[in-house]
Design a protein around this motif. Structure first.
Motif, PDB file in Angstrom:
ATOM      1  N   SER A 180     -27.421  27.653 -47.299  1.00 49.96           N
ATOM      2  CA  SER A 180     -28.212  27.748 -48.515  1.00 49.96           C
ATOM      3  C   SER A 180     -27.989  26.527 -49.391  1.00 49.96           C
ATOM      4  O   SER A 180     -27.023  25.764 -49.232  1.00 49.96           O
ATOM      5  CB  SER A 180     -27.824  29.010 -49.293  1.00 49.96           C
ATOM      6  N   SER A 181     -28.894  26.337 -50.357  1.00 54.01           N
ATOM      7  CA  SER A 181     -28.755  25.221 -51.300  1.00 54.01           C
ATOM      8  C   SER A 181     -27.476  25.350 -52.111  1.00 54.01           C
ATOM      9  O   SER A 181     -26.837  24.350 -52.453  1.00 54.01           O
ATOM     10  CB  SER A 181     -29.969  25.176 -52.230  1.00 54.01           C
ATOM     11  N   TYR A 182     -27.080  26.574 -52.421  1.00 57.01           N
ATOM     12  CA  TYR A 182     -25.836  26.810 -53.148  1.00 57.01           C
ATOM     13  C   TYR A 182     -24.644  26.281 -52.357  1.00 57.01           C
ATOM     14  O   TYR A 182     -23.698  25.721 -52.926  1.00 57.01           O
ATOM     15  CB  TYR A 182     -25.693  28.304 -53.424  1.00 57.01           C
ATOM     16  N   GLY A 183     -24.676  26.432 -51.043  1.00 57.58           N
ATOM     17  CA  GLY A 183     -23.604  25.904 -50.219  1.00 57.58           C
ATOM     18  C   GLY A 183     -23.514  24.384 -50.293  1.00 57.58           C
ATOM     19  O   GLY A 183     -22.411  23.819 -50.366  1.00 57.58           O
ATOM     20  N   TYR A 184     -24.658  23.706 -50.295  1.00 55.90           N
ATOM     21  CA  TYR A 184     -24.630  22.242 -50.404  1.00 55.90           C
ATOM     22  C   TYR A 184     -24.144  21.802 -51.780  1.00 55.90           C
ATOM     23  O   TYR A 184     -23.490  20.759 -51.909  1.00 55.90           O
ATOM     24  CB  TYR A 184     -26.015  21.675 -50.115  1.00 55.90           C
ATOM     25  N   VAL A 185     -24.445  22.583 -52.814  1.00 54.49           N
ATOM     26  CA  VAL A 185     -23.920  22.261 -54.146  1.00 54.49           C
ATOM     27  C   VAL A 185     -22.400  22.310 -54.135  1.00 54.49           C
ATOM     28  O   VAL A 185     -21.722  21.416 -54.672  1.00 54.49           O
ATOM     29  CB  VAL A 185     -24.501  23.232 -55.191  1.00 54.49           C
ATOM     30  N   LEU A 186     -21.832  23.339 -53.519  1.00 55.35           N
ATOM     31  CA  LEU A 186     -20.370  23.440 -53.455  1.00 55.35           C
ATOM     32  C   LEU A 186     -19.775  22.314 -52.616  1.00 55.35           C
ATOM     33  O   LEU A 186     -18.676  21.835 -52.913  1.00 55.35           O
ATOM     34  CB  LEU A 186     -19.976  24.795 -52.869  1.00 55.35           C
ATOM     35  N   MET A 187     -20.474  21.868 -51.583  1.00 56.46           N
ATOM     36  CA  MET A 187     -19.978  20.757 -50.777  1.00 56.46           C
ATOM     37  C   MET A 187     -19.911  19.473 -51.606  1.00 56.46           C
ATOM     38  O   MET A 187     -18.925  18.723 -51.532  1.00 56.46           O
ATOM     39  CB  MET A 187     -20.875  20.552 -49.558  1.00 56.46           C
ATOM     40  N   VAL A 188     -20.944  19.220 -52.396  1.00 57.58           N
ATOM     41  CA  VAL A 188     -20.951  18.018 -53.234  1.00 57.58           C
ATOM     42  C   VAL A 188     -19.852  18.102 -54.287  1.00 57.58           C
ATOM     43  O   VAL A 188     -19.121  17.125 -54.523  1.00 57.58           O
ATOM     44  CB  VAL A 188     -22.327  17.829 -53.887  1.00 57.58           C
ATOM     45  N   LEU A 189     -19.718  19.263 -54.937  1.00 61.67           N
ATOM     46  CA  LEU A 189     -18.690  19.409 -55.958  1.00 61.67           C
ATOM     47  C   LEU A 189     -17.296  19.266 -55.351  1.00 61.67           C
ATOM     48  O   LEU A 189     -16.398  18.689 -55.989  1.00 61.67           O
ATOM     49  CB  LEU A 189     -18.825  20.765 -56.652  1.00 61.67           C
ATOM     50  N   HIS A 190     -17.095  19.783 -54.162  1.00 65.11           N
ATOM     51  CA  HIS A 190     -15.795  19.611 -53.509  1.00 65.11           C
ATOM     52  C   HIS A 190     -15.471  18.131 -53.334  1.00 65.11           C
ATOM     53  O   HIS A 190     -14.330  17.710 -53.588  1.00 65.11           O
ATOM     54  CB  HIS A 190     -15.807  20.304 -52.144  1.00 65.11           C
ATOM     55  N   TYR A 191     -16.448  17.352 -52.926  1.00 73.44           N
ATOM     56  CA  TYR A 191     -16.184  15.923 -52.743  1.00 73.44           C
ATOM     57  C   TYR A 191     -15.871  15.247 -54.083  1.00 73.44           C
ATOM     58  O   TYR A 191     -14.933  14.456 -54.178  1.00 73.44           O
ATOM     59  CB  TYR A 191     -17.388  15.249 -52.082  1.00 73.44           C
ATOM     60  N   LEU A 192     -16.634  15.559 -55.120  1.00 79.13           N
ATOM     61  CA  LEU A 192     -16.451  14.895 -56.407  1.00 79.13           C
ATOM     62  C   LEU A 192     -15.163  15.321 -57.098  1.00 79.13           C
ATOM     63  O   LEU A 192     -14.588  14.551 -57.867  1.00 79.13           O
ATOM     64  CB  LEU A 192     -17.657  15.185 -57.312  1.00 79.13           C
ATOM     65  N   VAL A 193     -14.703  16.536 -56.841  1.00 75.50           N
ATOM     66  CA  VAL A 193     -13.499  17.038 -57.491  1.00 75.50           C
ATOM     67  C   VAL A 193     -12.248  16.643 -56.726  1.00 75.50           C
ATOM     68  O   VAL A 193     -11.239  16.263 -57.335  1.00 75.50           O
ATOM     69  CB  VAL A 193     -13.582  18.582 -57.656  1.00 75.50           C
ATOM     70  N   ASN A 194     -12.285  16.699 -55.394  1.00 76.44           N
ATOM     71  CA  ASN A 194     -11.059  16.596 -54.610  1.00 76.44           C
ATOM     72  C   ASN A 194     -10.953  15.367 -53.722  1.00 76.44           C
ATOM     73  O   ASN A 194      -9.847  15.040 -53.296  1.00 76.44           O
ATOM     74  CB  ASN A 194     -10.927  17.834 -53.718  1.00 76.44           C
TER      75      ASN A 194
END
Length: 1076
Positions: free
Chosen positions: A809-823
């Motif tokens: 889902s699009s929500y999953g891709y949002v979490l993937m991007v945030l994971h990269y930017l945060v960690n």
């Protein structure tokens, strides 16, 4: 060995450096008084702020490294000159002087044992006044004394100063506190000194992995130093940034669309209030019910700031005064609203088999779609007809049970007896079912393996895999019998006899019940690999050169030696892994690939020809002149014999000449497929009656294969025909060669031309907190929204963002991007909002504090003060990352595309098979093992659902349905047809929920929910292939060898490229179109 504290406390940096250098060099023995004062090791200044545990560890390491009572070697007393420190000593001095900067405090442990992340490092550093600032690792020497890094004055709101001490009874999150035995002290400064001065993002080490792991501090997740080409990286980043700025204005939602969707939301909200109030006051006689308590709140991308054009709107229905609540299984409110919205002329469909019940709603449905939706509603109402129910015999429903997947151990006992469901049919005996397990003549090994697996499950057995529990006696006996029958049922007699002669298979034919240590999966690998090894003996051509020939010969001999081994009970899993690796090496041998060259089902001729062309290049090697003269003719013969369609294969065999090239045969193959596509389009009434003669004439032209080989120009009649064909619709979109879309549903809403689309969710309380969390992340930095919109558009364009088709889902891709930017990004772009400022303000009421603390049993605390976040972001105080958005995009695609170390940042790439993305966790990663997400599970839930409402319990008559549907228009109510009220009846619904963990993304709040649970095997393959394709494109920016097209080239619904292949084929067959 270090100067005392009194000596160094008032000195400047130069004096401390000099003292350290002198202390590490050989010096004369000091006087007895001084020697006595130095008999106990002293702490250097930089360790004074450390914790007692760290200080003790440092002193113990110091004692081991520099014993105090060691006698100097003979002759050392006579050495008066000072010795220059060696390289190791200089590294030690540098590590002792440098102040480590750790922007992402590392957790001491994960999972159930430790409960999550540990904030003790942060809290202790704040209490001791540690001057480190969790920011900017890229330029520590230039910026650590910058005014931005000074800790004077009031701390920033994201400083974690309000954390409770570990194991405190007043801690707001006792479930996330680590036990003392799980807290590991930091290694001493001379531990892995080569990494001490290099800042990076720590990465938790997943449990159960045999990887290099120096300890819980610093070097986790690091790869070798940056090895990328700075010029290439800059070029690639600039290209991505230019592409992003070109795409974002066309992707993001505009103000007019937002206003249109808000107006539609308000209209639907008013309709929901009227329907629920009417039900509460008239049916339930609740006269005090207030309609204003019913709300339809927007959540999801529309509220988080990540919405794209024409995206669906997510709405949460809140009716706290209703009893039962709308999200209750026995609440009639969802069905009431479905009927209300249908009566208003909208397109509405209630989905109850989803994770949470939702109503899919569209503003302007087509006539056919609305009629289908009304008929579906009538079917539901008829299904609960009173007469129909009286005919049914009530049976006790089984309790919820778990059916484990192949890798799960949830099965408790075999289910051998399956005869009750079909008493009239004569069931085969156990022995008869085993004897009937035979491979069909044209059945592939994979299909034969699937047949055996189904029989294994039917007989109550299961296969063994890594992590699954041991088999009991019954399961072991069934597995051995299936494996025995599996080998005996092989269709090819030479293959069967070859396998039965290997020691690894002989155990299946022994009478000892404990002799079976094999698995069905392992034997399937042996069958597939042995077919390849036998093809080595009959291959028509050799490899491209002698060196490659010898390498492949070694691979084949290794496979045979691996087959002829005795397997003990403890090495089954390892043996299966060795078989898989060896068989994969066999598949890469080009001469063996030629033997098995054939067109895959639904494979387009262009893809089939591309595979054959690459195989020809591999067999030729670099020296084309030295290749055999008959190589291409041999490959052409195998190409034609491997064509799947019988008529096309026969036509190619008749037209092929001795001098036919592979390119020529590929064009003919595509022309014949195009002729079949036109014939199918005629049957589907794609063309008008006036155009049908032209299409039929062109089909005859396509079947004349010699016409495309002579190079002669077309006559005037043919040119006129071809010009007419170019103006007609493309027939390949309805090609019978395309796979059937098993997700296609006549009730599925079209993507366009039906107005505003939205989903009404009846259990969205956690989703509202999720939306606020994502919106706060969007405020942290403008690059967050840009990256998310770009990645969402990329995933949609490439066809990998549809959950019900097995992707993410699009929500999953949002979490993937945030994971990269945060960690992963260094320095981080966003702080971890769930790790800082978690406690709600004390001035709030107890009810508000409770609402901000827990929801549905989940901890929903995070830094949710949007005004503070915006203020700090505008003042550039939230992060010190100055990378371009193109550079961040490059790192994002590299992180998820490849294995091993990255070139964008000093970090390891994501391990899809073992790791779980966890946004709440410090470091951002957990392991699947500690989460227990190691095997797929199917949960069967039986729950009570609401019966038809009293006003719609009986199905409408056809004439009544006509009245209801007549003159209905969007937004306009139609008078309801009153029917007698019936008593409520309890109806049970069985729902099967499939939990997959091929890709694992932990929800930020609902920790047991895998956001990527919808991703199937084909879905994960497609997602990973698209990431690899994107990374190949990015790496080849500015280079000539770009074969993958553009990064945002679209795909159609079936997942095939839509880059003008039909027009391209017309140009190949007839030349470019005339521009006149």
């Amino acid at each position: 060995m270090f100067p005392s504290q009194d000596q160094t406390r008032g000195d400047d940096l130069e004096s401390r450096l000099r003292g350290l250098i002198l202390s590490n060099a050989s010096a004369p023995i000091p006087p007895s008084g001084v020697q006595e004062s130095q008999s106990q090791p002293q702490l250097p200044p930089h360790m004074l702020a450390a914790t007692p545990v760290e200080q003790q560890a440092y002193l113990e390491n110091l004692t081991r490294s520099h014993p105090q009572n060691v006698e100097p070697p003979i002759g050392a007393q006579n050495q008066t000159g000072r010795k220059r420190p060696n390289q190791a000593q200089r590294r030690q001095m540098n590590s002792q002087l440098s102040i480590p900067i750790n922007p992402r405090p590392n957790q001491a442990g994960h999972g159930p044992a430790s409960g999550g992340y540990n904030n003790s490092n942060w809290s202790q550093s704040q209490q001791h006044g540690n001057p480190q600032m969790q920011q900017n690792q890229r330029f520590p020497h230039n910026q650590q004394y910058s005014p931005r890094y000074q800790q004077r004055g009031p701390p920033t709101p994201y400083s974690p100063q309000n954390f409770f001490p570990q194991r405190s009874p007043h801690s707001p999150m006792p479930q996330y506190q680590n036990s003392s035995q799980n807290q590991a002290p930091r290694p001493s400064p001379n531990h892995h000194q080569q990494f001490q001065n290099v800042p990076f993002s720590p990465r938790p080490s997943p449990g159960g992995r045999q990887l290099y792991n120096p300890g819980p501090y610093q070097s986790q997740g690091r790869g070798p130093p940056y090895s990328g080409n700075p010029e290439e990286t800059a070029l690639q980043s600039a290209h991505l940034e230019a592409l992003l700025h070109q795409i974002i204005p066309c992707v993001g939602i505009d103000a007019d669309e937002e206003a249109e969707k808000e107006a539609f939301r308000a209209l639907v909200e008013q309709a929901c209030r009227e329907a629920i109030a009417n039900y509460e006051m008239n049916d339930l006689k609740s006269q005090k019910f207030e309609a204003t308590t019913v709300e339809l709140q927007c959540f999801g991308s529309m509220m988080s700031g990540f919405a794209t054009k024409a995206s669906d709107m997510d709405l949460a229905l809140l009716s706290p005064k209703s009893q039962p609540l709308p999200d209750s299984a026995d609440s009639p409110i969802p069905r009431l609203l479905e009927k209300k919205l249908l009566d208003m002329g909208f397109g509405a469909r209630l989905l109850t088999r989803t994770r949470v019940p939702i109503i899919k709603l569209c503003q302007k449905p087509t006539e056919n779609l609305r009629n289908d939706l009304l008929q579906e509603r009538l079917k539901w109402e008829s299904g609960f007809d009173e007469d129909a129910e009286e005919e049914q015999v009530p049976q006790a429903e089984p309790s919820p049970r778990v059916i484990s997947g192949r890798d799960s151990g949830a099965i408790t006992e075999p289910n051998v007896d399956l005869k009750e469901s079909s008493s009239e049919k004569v069931e085969e005996t156990y022995e008869e079912q085993l004897s009937n397990l035979k491979q069909k003549p044209q059945q592939s090994p994979n299909d034969y393996h699937n047949t055996a697996k189904r029989l294994l499950r039917k007989l109550g057995g299961r296969d063994v895999s890594a992590g699954s529990p041991d088999l009991n006696d019954i399961e072991g006996a069934v597995l051995k019998d299936i494996c025995h029958a599996f080998v005996n049922g092989i269709h090819s007699k030479p293959l069967r006899e070859r396998l039965q002669g290997y020691k690894s298979i002989i155990s299946l034919f022994e009478t000892d019940p404990l002799s079976n240590v094999r698995t069905l999966h392992g034997i399937s690998l042996q069958i597939e690999g042995e077919q390849l090894a036998m093809a080595w003996e009959t291959r028509p051509v050799k490899e491209s050169n002698d060196r490659r020939e010898e390498e492949c010969k070694v691979i084949v001999e290794h496979w045979r030696s691996l087959q002829d081994r005795h397997i003990s009970a403890g090495e089954t899993s390892r043996y299966n892994r060795d078989l898989y690796i060896a068989s994969e090496k066999l598949k890469k041998i080009s001469s063996i690939q030629l033997v098995f060259l054939e067109q895959i089902q639904h494979e387009p001729p262009l893809n089939y020809h591309t595979r054959a062309q690459r195989l020809l290049e591999d067999l030729r090697g670099r020296h084309k002149l030295e290749s055999p003269d008959n190589l291409e003719s041999v490959l052409v013969a195998h190409y034609i014999s491997g064509v799947g369609h019988k008529q096309m294969r026969e036509a190619l065999q008749q037209a092929a000449r001795a001098d036919a090239t592979l390119e020529m045969i590929g064009v003919w193959h595509r022309a014949l497929q195009l002729a079949i596509d036109y014939e199918h389009a005629l049957k589907m009434q794609v063309y008008e009656d006036d155009d049908r003669p032209h299409v039929e004439q062109y089909i005859s032209l396509l079947r004349k294969l010699d016409a495309f080989d002579k190079g002669d120009t077309c006559d005037t009649g043919e040119q006129t025909l071809i010009a007419k064909i170019r103006q007609l619709p493309d027939p390949t979109s309805l090609s019978p060669n395309k796979p059937r879309d098993r997700y296609k549903d006549h009730l599925e809403f079209p993507k366009t031309d039906i107005g505003v689309q939205c989903d009404i969710n009846f259990s969205a309380h956690l989703a509202l907190h999720n939306t606020l969390l994502l919106r706060c992340y969007s405020h942290c930095d403008p690059r967050v929204k840009q990256m998310i919109l770009f990645v969402k558009n990329w995933a949609k364009t490439r066809g990998i963002n549809t959950p019900y088709r097995g992707t993410l889902s699009s929500y999953g891709y949002v979490l993937m991007v945030l994971h990269y930017l945060v960690n992963v990004a260094q320095p981080f772009v966003c702080p971890n909002l769930q790790a800082i400022q978690k406690a709600p303000p004390q001035y709030l009421s107890p009810a508000e504090i409770e609402a901000r603390t827990t929801c549905n049993g989940c901890d929903v605390r995070f830094w949710r003060n949007e005004a503070e976040i915006k203020n700090l972001a505008e003042r550039k105080l939230l992060n010190h990352n100055h990378d371009s958005v193109g550079h961040l995009l490059r790192g994002f695609f590299e992180y998820f595309a490849q294995n091993g170390p990255m070139t964008t940042v000093q970090h390891r790439s994501f391990d899809w098979g073992r790791e779980v993305l966890s946004l709440r966790t410090q470091g951002g990663l957990l392991s699947k093992q500690e989460k227990g997400w190691v095997g797929a599970k199917t949960v069967i839930e039986t729950s009570a659902i609401a019966p038809p409402t009293p006003s719609t319990a009986k199905a409408l008559e056809p004439e009544d349905h006509t009245k209801c549907d007549k003159e209905a228009s969007p937004g306009e109510e139609v008078a309801e047809i009153k029917t007698p009220k019936l008593a409520h009846k309890v109806v049970e619904e069985t729902k099967e929920i499939r939990h997959r963990y091929l890709f694992a993304i932990e929800d930020p709040f609902e920790l047991e929910h895998n956001v990527a649970r919808t991703v199937t095997h084909n879905g994960i393959v497609s997602i990973r292939d698209e990431f690899r394709r994107a990374w190949r494109i990015i790496r080849n920016i500015g280079k000539a060898q770009q074969r993958d097209g553009g990064l945002l080239d679209p795909l159609d619904a079936a997942g095939t490229a839509t880059n003008g292949s039909w027009e391209e084929l017309l140009n190949i067959l007839h030349g470019p179109a005339s521009t006149v």
